[in-house]
Scaffold this motif. Structure first.
Motif, PDB file in Angstrom:
ATOM      1  N   LEU A  11       0.851  -1.185   0.000  1.00 31.32           N
ATOM      2  CA  LEU A  11       0.000   0.000   0.000  1.00 31.32           C
ATOM      3  C   LEU A  11       0.888   1.236   0.000  1.00 31.32           C
ATOM      4  O   LEU A  11       1.661   1.456   0.937  1.00 31.32           O
ATOM      5  N   VAL A  12       0.784   2.026  -1.058  1.00 29.91           N
ATOM      6  CA  VAL A  12       1.515   3.284  -1.185  1.00 29.91           C
ATOM      7  C   VAL A  12       0.497   4.377  -0.859  1.00 29.91           C
ATOM      8  O   VAL A  12      -0.387   4.672  -1.663  1.00 29.91           O
ATOM      9  N   ILE A  48      -0.976  -1.177  -4.583  1.00 29.48           N
ATOM     10  CA  ILE A  48      -2.240  -0.450  -4.487  1.00 29.48           C
ATOM     11  C   ILE A  48      -1.932   0.937  -3.938  1.00 29.48           C
ATOM     12  O   ILE A  48      -1.254   1.081  -2.912  1.00 29.48           O
ATOM     13  N   TYR A  49      -2.439   1.944  -4.607  1.00 34.95           N
ATOM     14  CA  TYR A  49      -2.240   3.326  -4.179  1.00 34.95           C
ATOM     15  C   TYR A  49      -3.472   3.800  -3.426  1.00 34.95           C
ATOM     16  O   TYR A  49      -4.601   3.474  -3.798  1.00 34.95           O
ATOM     17  N   VAL A  50      -3.234   4.580  -2.387  1.00 39.67           N
ATOM     18  CA  VAL A  50      -4.313   5.130  -1.578  1.00 39.67           C
ATOM     19  C   VAL A  50      -4.124   6.639  -1.544  1.00 39.67           C
ATOM     20  O   VAL A  50      -3.016   7.126  -1.297  1.00 39.67           O
ATOM     21  N   ARG A  51      -5.191   7.364  -1.815  1.00 40.42           N
ATOM     22  CA  ARG A  51      -5.121   8.823  -1.753  1.00 40.42           C
ATOM     23  C   ARG A  51      -6.313   9.361  -0.984  1.00 40.42           C
ATOM     24  O   ARG A  51      -7.339   8.680  -0.830  1.00 40.42           O
ATOM     25  N   LEU A  52      -6.187  10.577  -0.502  1.00 44.45           N
ATOM     26  CA  LEU A  52      -7.255  11.277   0.200  1.00 44.45           C
ATOM     27  C   LEU A  52      -7.881  12.270  -0.763  1.00 44.45           C
ATOM     28  O   LEU A  52      -7.177  13.113  -1.325  1.00 44.45           O
ATOM     29  N   GLU A  96      -2.798  -0.959 -11.862  1.00 44.32           N
ATOM     30  CA  GLU A  96      -2.582  -0.840 -10.414  1.00 44.32           C
ATOM     31  C   GLU A  96      -3.683   0.048  -9.832  1.00 44.32           C
ATOM     32  O   GLU A  96      -3.833   1.204 -10.234  1.00 44.32           O
ATOM     33  N   PRO A  97      -4.456  -0.495  -8.904  1.00 45.51           N
ATOM     34  CA  PRO A  97      -5.592   0.255  -8.367  1.00 45.51           C
ATOM     35  C   PRO A  97      -5.178   1.492  -7.574  1.00 45.51           C
ATOM     36  O   PRO A  97      -4.160   1.494  -6.883  1.00 45.51           O
ATOM     37  N   VAL A  98      -5.997   2.515  -7.692  1.00 45.53           N
ATOM     38  CA  VAL A  98      -5.897   3.708  -6.853  1.00 45.53           C
ATOM     39  C   VAL A  98      -7.223   3.813  -6.119  1.00 45.53           C
ATOM     40  O   VAL A  98      -8.277   3.923  -6.750  1.00 45.53           O
ATOM     41  N   VAL A  99      -7.178   3.711  -4.794  1.00 43.26           N
ATOM     42  CA  VAL A  99      -8.401   3.847  -4.009  1.00 43.26           C
ATOM     43  C   VAL A  99      -8.402   5.215  -3.343  1.00 43.26           C
ATOM     44  O   VAL A  99      -7.354   5.749  -2.990  1.00 43.26           O
ATOM     45  N   THR A 100      -9.588   5.759  -3.214  1.00 39.29           N
ATOM     46  CA  THR A 100      -9.752   7.088  -2.624  1.00 39.29           C
ATOM     47  C   THR A 100     -10.447   6.951  -1.291  1.00 39.29           C
ATOM     48  O   THR A 100     -11.542   6.382  -1.207  1.00 39.29           O
ATOM     49  N   GLY A 128       4.142   5.326   3.303  1.00 41.35           N
ATOM     50  CA  GLY A 128       3.387   6.527   2.993  1.00 41.35           C
ATOM     51  C   GLY A 128       3.657   7.689   3.908  1.00 41.35           C
ATOM     52  O   GLY A 128       4.556   7.674   4.741  1.00 41.35           O
ATOM     53  N   VAL A 129       2.826   8.695   3.729  1.00 40.80           N
ATOM     54  CA  VAL A 129       2.932   9.955   4.440  1.00 40.80           C
ATOM     55  C   VAL A 129       1.585  10.231   5.099  1.00 40.80           C
ATOM     56  O   VAL A 129       0.566  10.247   4.423  1.00 40.80           O
ATOM     57  N   SER A 130       1.490  10.313   6.356  1.00 40.30           N
ATOM     58  CA  SER A 130       2.535  10.411   7.350  1.00 40.30           C
ATOM     59  C   SER A 130       2.526   9.191   8.268  1.00 40.30           C
ATOM     60  O   SER A 130       1.519   8.501   8.380  1.00 40.30           O
ATOM     61  N   THR A 131       3.643   9.005   8.936  1.00 44.57           N
ATOM     62  CA  THR A 131       3.793   7.874   9.843  1.00 44.57           C
ATOM     63  C   THR A 131       2.734   7.927  10.942  1.00 44.57           C
ATOM     64  O   THR A 131       2.121   6.910  11.282  1.00 44.57           O
TER      65      THR A 131
END
Length: 189
Positions: A11-12, A48-52, A96-100, A128-131
């Protein structure tokens, strides 16, 4: 802990323009993230990428939410915003999935759990950011969901180096293996 690459996902998390912009980043800071992504791809580990990000009008933001209410008031961080896009240095490849997500944890409002279960994922590798934000929140929730966990200590950033140290050296090891990106990559060989 034994890891089967087909049952593992990297998970990135929150590696997006608006969040990473708060940190002084140079080539050396990117290297652990890039090492992890390259190793995962080379060894059949799902990335898998995770973004806000939020929908226009911020219907997911409660006015009493200390962390996100300001976004609804001042704007930004919508799904289409440039600031919510994944950085070029670690950009997703096709497929590669990007989940929001709509809160701190990668699981919050994102459908991540459904995606992981559908792919038979049993083990998560977190960076990732942040710990003290997404990594901590996701680790706790993933542990409660019985995933085996690894945290890549040098592929996590926090505004407070002491908080990062305490989490990676004292808190995370209670629920996860804590390795550098290089150690994890070497273990895949």
């Amino acid at each position: 802990m034994e890891r089967q690459s087909g049952k593992t996902a990297l998970l990135v998390m929150d590696m997006q323009q608006s969040i990473v912009a708060r940190y002084a980043m140079d080539e050396a800071r990117w290297r652990p993230f890039q090492t992890a992504v390259r190793a995962a791809r080379a060894h059949g580990v799902q990335v898998i990428y995770v973004r806000l990000a939020f929908r226009e009008g911020y219907p997911e933001v409660h006015p009493g939410n200390k962390m996100f209410a300001g976004l609804a008031q001042y704007g930004g961080a919508t799904v289409e915003d440039a600031g919510t896009q994944i950085l070029d240095e670690v950009r997703p490849e096709p497929g590669e999935p990007v989940v929001t997500k709509v809160r701190v944890s990668a699981f919050a409002g994102s459908g991540l759990d459904v995606l992981l279960r559908a792919r038979g994922i049993e083990s998560l590798v977190l960076c990732g950011v942040s710990t003290s934000g997404v990594v901590l929140s996701t680790l706790r929730e993933a542990a409660d969901r019985d995933f085996a966990l690894t945290v890549l200590s040098d592929a996590c950033l926090d505004a407070d180096p002491e908080v990062h140290r305490v989490l990676t050296e004292k808190v995370f090891p209670r629920q996860a293996d804590v390795l550098t990106a290089g150690e994890w990559a070497d273990g895949l060989n």
